[in-house]
Write an enzyme that holds these catalytic residues in place. Structure first.
Site, mmCIF file in Angstrom:
data_model
loop_
_atom_site.group_PDB
_atom_site.id
_atom_site.type_symbol
_atom_site.label_atom_id
_atom_site.label_comp_id
_atom_site.label_asym_id
_atom_site.label_seq_id
_atom_site.Cartn_x
_atom_site.Cartn_y
_atom_site.Cartn_z
ATOM 1 N N LYS A 46 32.620 -33.231 80.790
ATOM 2 C CA LYS A 46 33.864 -33.899 80.401
ATOM 3 C C LYS A 46 35.072 -32.983 80.536
ATOM 4 O O LYS A 46 36.131 -33.315 80.038
ATOM 5 C CB LYS A 46 33.767 -34.381 78.952
ATOM 6 C CG LYS A 46 32.756 -35.486 78.728
ATOM 7 C CD LYS A 46 32.816 -35.959 77.291
ATOM 8 C CE LYS A 46 31.554 -36.656 76.892
ATOM 9 N NZ LYS A 46 31.482 -36.942 75.454
ATOM 10 N N ARG A 71 27.381 -43.089 65.641
ATOM 11 C CA ARG A 71 28.464 -43.710 66.394
ATOM 12 C C ARG A 71 28.295 -45.220 66.416
ATOM 13 O O ARG A 71 27.178 -45.730 66.388
ATOM 14 C CB ARG A 71 28.461 -43.204 67.856
ATOM 15 C CG ARG A 71 28.530 -41.694 68.005
ATOM 16 C CD ARG A 71 29.892 -41.147 67.638
ATOM 17 N NE ARG A 71 30.941 -41.677 68.483
ATOM 18 C CZ ARG A 71 31.284 -41.183 69.666
ATOM 19 N NH1 ARG A 71 30.659 -40.129 70.144
ATOM 20 N NH2 ARG A 71 32.260 -41.727 70.360
ATOM 21 N N PRO A 94 38.133 -39.508 76.851
ATOM 22 C CA PRO A 94 37.788 -39.572 78.272
ATOM 23 C C PRO A 94 36.363 -39.067 78.506
ATOM 24 O O PRO A 94 35.985 -38.014 77.993
ATOM 25 C CB PRO A 94 38.813 -38.644 78.934
ATOM 26 C CG PRO A 94 39.929 -38.536 77.960
ATOM 27 C CD PRO A 94 39.320 -38.683 76.608
ATOM 28 N N GLU A 95 35.609 -39.833 79.246
ATOM 29 C CA GLU A 95 34.251 -39.452 79.602
ATOM 30 C C GLU A 95 34.221 -39.104 81.092
ATOM 31 O O GLU A 95 35.268 -39.048 81.733
ATOM 32 C CB GLU A 95 33.278 -40.595 79.287
ATOM 33 C CG GLU A 95 33.299 -41.023 77.821
ATOM 34 C CD GLU A 95 32.340 -42.160 77.521
ATOM 35 O OE1 GLU A 95 31.319 -42.291 78.229
ATOM 36 O OE2 GLU A 95 32.609 -42.931 76.595
#
Ligand SMILES: [Zn+2]
Length: 316
Positions: free
Chosen positions: A57, A272, A2-3
């Protein structure tokens, strides 16, 4: 993971559902993701949930100060404490009727004064829960960067343009901006037509401003659509978000760019998976996409096209 938009969605849901409720008791399952489990059991009962905020976050449940009536044990700090909740990869927090059977992987239950339980479930337990006094919270919050929804044009450019790190790494760095993760970094870079591997120092202030606006528009829209549900994100009512339907880069390897139809590429940037349009987001000079393994186990060719590199050599 979750961002910002997903955490904001959960925080808004909790604000609707549990604001003003008092915590009656605490029961814990596995506690390896909790800073000090005994502190939860000792200090939460009797306290009222006075606010639910998002910080980067994570969420902060602001609790009432010591309540003499209920003889809450003091924590040596008269200022109101907070409960920090970080959802990690698979954390979910939602109020349920106390009689309802527990979902699998429920590790924290806070019984509330209206007969419901605030339950935290987390299959992978990469989340974090911590009871923090005002002092320890202040320490916890030092070192975080600006909130991307609030950051000014000048501050954003100052935080980005002087840096020799790749822009993707800068967007993900919580000490530069707090709350952005892989999805919204890729989406905003696509929208601003900036390649993820470009260095901060190579961006001019006009490009930085374009990126800030793209990031803010995307985050706002994602909040309106209650976040992105990629694997298992659910909001505080247990519902998935809808922003994943609007992704333009993230997870779209091989699919046509929404602007120019060129297949979206994936490369490892800042450690990433990063998705970008090789035509709309020209790569910096010398950037070679690392070979990455495709879904079927084949190596995909490192096609950071020479053409696009040449084309962009000029402007950089
Ligand atoms: Zn394109």
């Amino acid at each position: 993971m979750p961002e910002l938009p997903e955490v904001e969605t959960v925080a808004r849901g909790l604000r609707q559902a549990i604001l003003g409720r008092r915590i009656i008791s605490v029961s814990l399952g596995k506690t390896d993701f909790i800073d000090d489990p005994a502190a939860l059991e000792q200090h939460l009962p009797g306290r009222q949930i006075e606010a639910v905020e998002r910080y980067g976050k994570f969420m902060l449940l602001r609790l009432s100060a010591v309540n003499a009536e209920n003889r809450v044990t003091t924590n040596g700090d008269a200022a109101p404490p907070s409960l920090l909740v970080h959802l990690g990869m698979t954390g979910q927090i939602t109020p349920s009727p106390a009689g309802q059977p527990l979902e699998k992987h429920t590790h924290v239950c806070l019984l509330l004064d209206d007969g419901r339980e605030l339950r935290y479930t987390d299959a992978r337990r990469f989340g974090r829960i911590a009871y923090l006094t005002a002092v320890s919270l202040a320490e916890e919050l030092t070192g975080f960067g600006a909130d991307p929804l609030e950051v000014s044009k000048e501050e954003f450019a100052d935080r980005i343009c002087g840096r020799r790190a790749r822009i993707k790494a800068l967007l993900l760095d919580q000490s530069v901006l707090r709350g952005v993760g892989n999805i919204y970094a890729d989406e905003s870079l696509w929208k601003a037509k900036i390649h993820p591997a470009r260095l901060g120092v190579k961006l001019n202030r006009k490009e930085a401003e374009k990126l800030r606006r793209a990031l803010q528009e995307i985050l706002q829209k994602a909040i309106l659509l209650r976040g992105s549900s990629i694997s298992d994100f659910l909001d505080a009512e247990g519902e998935p978000g809808e922003y994943q339907r609007h992704h333009r880069a993230y997870g779209r390897e091989g699919k046509g760019c929404h602007r120019c139809k060129t297949p979206v590429r994936r490369a490892i940037v800042a450690g990433r998976s990063s998705y970008f349009c090789p035509r709309c987001q020209p790569s910096p000079r010398g950037f070679v996409a690392l070979p990455i393994t495709g879904k079927n186990g084949r190596k995909t060719k490192p096609r950071a096209t020479e053409k696009s590199q040449k084309r962009n050599g000029k402007s950089r």
